[in-house]
Motif scaffolding. Structure first.
Motif, PDB file in Angstrom:
ATOM      1  N   UNK A   1      -1.307  -4.941  -0.496  1.00  0.00           N
ATOM      2  CA  UNK A   1      -1.460  -3.570  -0.001  1.00  0.00           C
ATOM      3  C   UNK A   1      -0.626  -2.598  -0.834  1.00  0.00           C
ATOM      4  N   UNK A   2       0.568  -3.001  -1.212  1.00  0.00           N
ATOM      5  CA  UNK A   2       1.393  -2.145  -2.064  1.00  0.00           C
ATOM      6  C   UNK A   2       0.670  -1.871  -3.384  1.00  0.00           C
ATOM      7  N   UNK A   3       0.091  -2.899  -3.974  1.00  0.00           N
ATOM      8  CA  UNK A   3      -0.659  -2.718  -5.225  1.00  0.00           C
ATOM      9  C   UNK A   3      -1.871  -1.808  -5.010  1.00  0.00           C
ATOM     10  N   UNK A   4      -2.561  -1.986  -3.906  1.00  0.00           N
ATOM     11  CA  UNK A   4      -3.725  -1.167  -3.592  1.00  0.00           C
ATOM     12  C   UNK A   4      -3.334   0.300  -3.448  1.00  0.00           C
ATOM     13  N   UNK A   5      -2.291   0.564  -2.662  1.00  0.00           N
ATOM     14  CA  UNK A   5      -1.857   1.950  -2.456  1.00  0.00           C
ATOM     15  C   UNK A   5      -1.363   2.557  -3.767  1.00  0.00           C
ATOM     16  N   UNK A   6      -0.689   1.770  -4.571  1.00  0.00           N
ATOM     17  CA  UNK A   6      -0.244   2.257  -5.877  1.00  0.00           C
ATOM     18  C   UNK A   6      -1.447   2.651  -6.732  1.00  0.00           C
TER      19      UNK A   6
ATOM     20  N   UNK B   1      -2.969   5.903  -5.207  1.00  0.00           N
ATOM     21  CA  UNK B   1      -1.967   6.888  -4.778  1.00  0.00           C
ATOM     22  C   UNK B   1      -2.500   8.308  -4.878  1.00  0.00           C
ATOM     23  N   UNK B   2      -3.191   8.636  -5.955  1.00  0.00           N
ATOM     24  CA  UNK B   2      -3.675  10.008  -6.151  1.00  0.00           C
ATOM     25  C   UNK B   2      -4.671  10.423  -5.067  1.00  0.00           C
ATOM     26  N   UNK B   3      -5.379   9.487  -4.507  1.00  0.00           N
ATOM     27  CA  UNK B   3      -6.296   9.790  -3.396  1.00  0.00           C
ATOM     28  C   UNK B   3      -5.537   9.856  -2.083  1.00  0.00           C
ATOM     29  N   UNK B   4      -4.673   8.895  -1.847  1.00  0.00           N
ATOM     30  CA  UNK B   4      -3.976   8.801  -0.563  1.00  0.00           C
ATOM     31  C   UNK B   4      -2.936   9.894  -0.355  1.00  0.00           C
ATOM     32  N   UNK B   5      -2.357  10.431  -1.427  1.00  0.00           N
ATOM     33  CA  UNK B   5      -1.302  11.427  -1.273  1.00  0.00           C
ATOM     34  C   UNK B   5      -1.810  12.735  -0.667  1.00  0.00           C
TER      35      UNK B   5
ATOM     36  N   UNK C   1       2.138   3.838   8.859  1.00  0.00           N
ATOM     37  CA  UNK C   1       2.203   2.399   8.585  1.00  0.00           C
ATOM     38  C   UNK C   1       3.114   1.726   9.591  1.00  0.00           C
ATOM     39  N   UNK C   2       2.905   0.435   9.732  1.00  0.00           N
ATOM     40  CA  UNK C   2       3.849  -0.352  10.509  1.00  0.00           C
ATOM     41  C   UNK C   2       5.119  -0.519   9.673  1.00  0.00           C
ATOM     42  N   UNK C   3       6.216  -0.852  10.331  1.00  0.00           N
ATOM     43  CA  UNK C   3       7.566  -0.833   9.777  1.00  0.00           C
ATOM     44  C   UNK C   3       7.803  -1.287   8.360  1.00  0.00           C
ATOM     45  N   UNK C   4       7.827  -2.581   8.143  1.00  0.00           N
ATOM     46  CA  UNK C   4       8.159  -3.125   6.826  1.00  0.00           C
ATOM     47  C   UNK C   4       7.111  -2.756   5.794  1.00  0.00           C
ATOM     48  N   UNK C   5       5.863  -2.764   6.191  1.00  0.00           N
ATOM     49  CA  UNK C   5       4.790  -2.396   5.267  1.00  0.00           C
ATOM     50  C   UNK C   5       5.005  -0.969   4.772  1.00  0.00           C
ATOM     51  N   UNK C   6       5.284  -0.062   5.676  1.00  0.00           N
ATOM     52  CA  UNK C   6       5.515   1.329   5.302  1.00  0.00           C
ATOM     53  C   UNK C   6       6.702   1.489   4.371  1.00  0.00           C
ATOM     54  N   UNK C   7       7.774   0.760   4.648  1.00  0.00           N
ATOM     55  CA  UNK C   7       8.958   0.826   3.792  1.00  0.00           C
ATOM     56  C   UNK C   7       8.641   0.333   2.389  1.00  0.00           C
ATOM     57  N   UNK C   8       7.943  -0.774   2.298  1.00  0.00           N
ATOM     58  CA  UNK C   8       7.581  -1.318   0.977  1.00  0.00           C
ATOM     59  C   UNK C   8       6.702  -0.354   0.197  1.00  0.00           C
ATOM     60  N   UNK C   9       5.750   0.273   0.879  1.00  0.00           N
ATOM     61  CA  UNK C   9       4.875   1.230   0.210  1.00  0.00           C
ATOM     62  C   UNK C   9       5.670   2.454  -0.237  1.00  0.00           C
TER      63      UNK C   9
ATOM     64  N   UNK D   1       8.856   2.684  -0.959  1.00  0.00           N
ATOM     65  CA  UNK D   1       9.731   2.332  -2.084  1.00  0.00           C
ATOM     66  C   UNK D   1       8.949   2.231  -3.392  1.00  0.00           C
ATOM     67  N   UNK D   2       7.732   1.708  -3.324  1.00  0.00           N
ATOM     68  CA  UNK D   2       6.934   1.499  -4.538  1.00  0.00           C
ATOM     69  C   UNK D   2       6.248   2.771  -5.031  1.00  0.00           C
ATOM     70  N   UNK D   3       5.887   3.673  -4.095  1.00  0.00           N
ATOM     71  CA  UNK D   3       5.043   4.811  -4.469  1.00  0.00           C
ATOM     72  C   UNK D   3       5.695   6.170  -4.273  1.00  0.00           C
ATOM     73  N   UNK D   4       6.758   6.209  -3.481  1.00  0.00           N
ATOM     74  CA  UNK D   4       7.417   7.481  -3.110  1.00  0.00           C
ATOM     75  C   UNK D   4       6.521   8.369  -2.246  1.00  0.00           C
ATOM     76  N   UNK D   5       5.451   7.811  -1.682  1.00  0.00           N
ATOM     77  CA  UNK D   5       4.604   8.568  -0.768  1.00  0.00           C
ATOM     78  C   UNK D   5       5.332   8.792   0.548  1.00  0.00           C
ATOM     79  N   UNK D   6       5.015   9.892   1.212  1.00  0.00           N
ATOM     80  CA  UNK D   6       5.564  10.189   2.528  1.00  0.00           C
ATOM     81  C   UNK D   6       4.740   9.431   3.570  1.00  0.00           C
ATOM     82  N   UNK D   7       5.391   8.551   4.306  1.00  0.00           N
ATOM     83  CA  UNK D   7       4.685   7.717   5.284  1.00  0.00           C
ATOM     84  C   UNK D   7       5.445   7.751   6.604  1.00  0.00           C
ATOM     85  N   UNK D   8       4.713   8.048   7.684  1.00  0.00           N
ATOM     86  CA  UNK D   8       5.306   7.947   9.020  1.00  0.00           C
ATOM     87  C   UNK D   8       5.303   6.467   9.398  1.00  0.00           C
ATOM     88  N   UNK D   9       6.485   5.935   9.645  1.00  0.00           N
ATOM     89  CA  UNK D   9       6.596   4.501   9.941  1.00  0.00           C
ATOM     90  C   UNK D   9       6.762   4.262  11.439  1.00  0.00           C
ATOM     91  N   UNK D  10       5.942   3.341  11.947  1.00  0.00           N
ATOM     92  CA  UNK D  10       6.063   2.878  13.322  1.00  0.00           C
ATOM     93  C   UNK D  10       6.897   1.598  13.340  1.00  0.00           C
TER      94      UNK D  10
END
Length: 140
Positions: free
Chosen positions: A15-20, A23-27, A33-41, A43-52
């Motif tokens: 998922x991190x690779x996919x979002x990376x 990124x230009x579409x998702x931004x 995102x759920x907790x750890x997944x959101x944090x990993x994304x 950190x890898x992309x610098x996208x703003x993500x609301x984490x649950x």
């Protein structure tokens, strides 16, 4: 659009690779995102993500509540079908809610790519129309 990003442990790297890659579409959208997944994304992309919360601690249910309130427009959930999940009933409930409320749901990279390309083309504009209609009905 509000887009949720979820991945089981063995699928987080995918998922991190996919979002990376997209990124230009998702931004241009509001990401959740759920907790750890959101944090990993993040950190890898610098996208703003609301984490649950993480999925097993209720994150899937928090996203499910947004679906039930028609506040979520797309779910990208990279599931691991080969590993038993302790919160499988929550996962099943989330998938069911997507079906009940007609929320586009991708559970693997192939389907996620189709949804992303549809998002880029504007194929999911009907979700915006639904939100506008609800706003008028609620006097907004």
């Amino acid at each position: 659009m509000n887009i949720a990003l979820i991945a089981h442990d063995n699928k987080k790297n995918d998922l991190v690779q996919f979002v990376t890659a997209y990124k230009s579409t998702l931004e241009d959208h509001t990401l959740f995102a759920t907790g750890t997944t959101g944090l990993r994304i993040q950190e890898a992309t610098k996208l703003n993500i609301h984490r649950f919360q993480s999925g097993p601690l209720g994150g899937d249910q928090q996203i499910g509540a947004m679906i039930a309130e028609n506040q979520m427009d797309m779910i990208i959930f990279f599931r691991d079908p080969l590993t038993a999940q302790p919160h499988e009933p929550d996962v099943t409930a989330l998938v069911r809610l997507c079906d009940v409320y007609a929320i586009p749901l991708a559970t693997n990279m192939g389907t996620a790519e189709i949804l992303i390309h549809g998002l880029e083309r504007g194929d999911l504009k009907w979700r915006t129309i639904i939100h506008e209609k609800q706003g008028k009905e609620n006097g907004e």
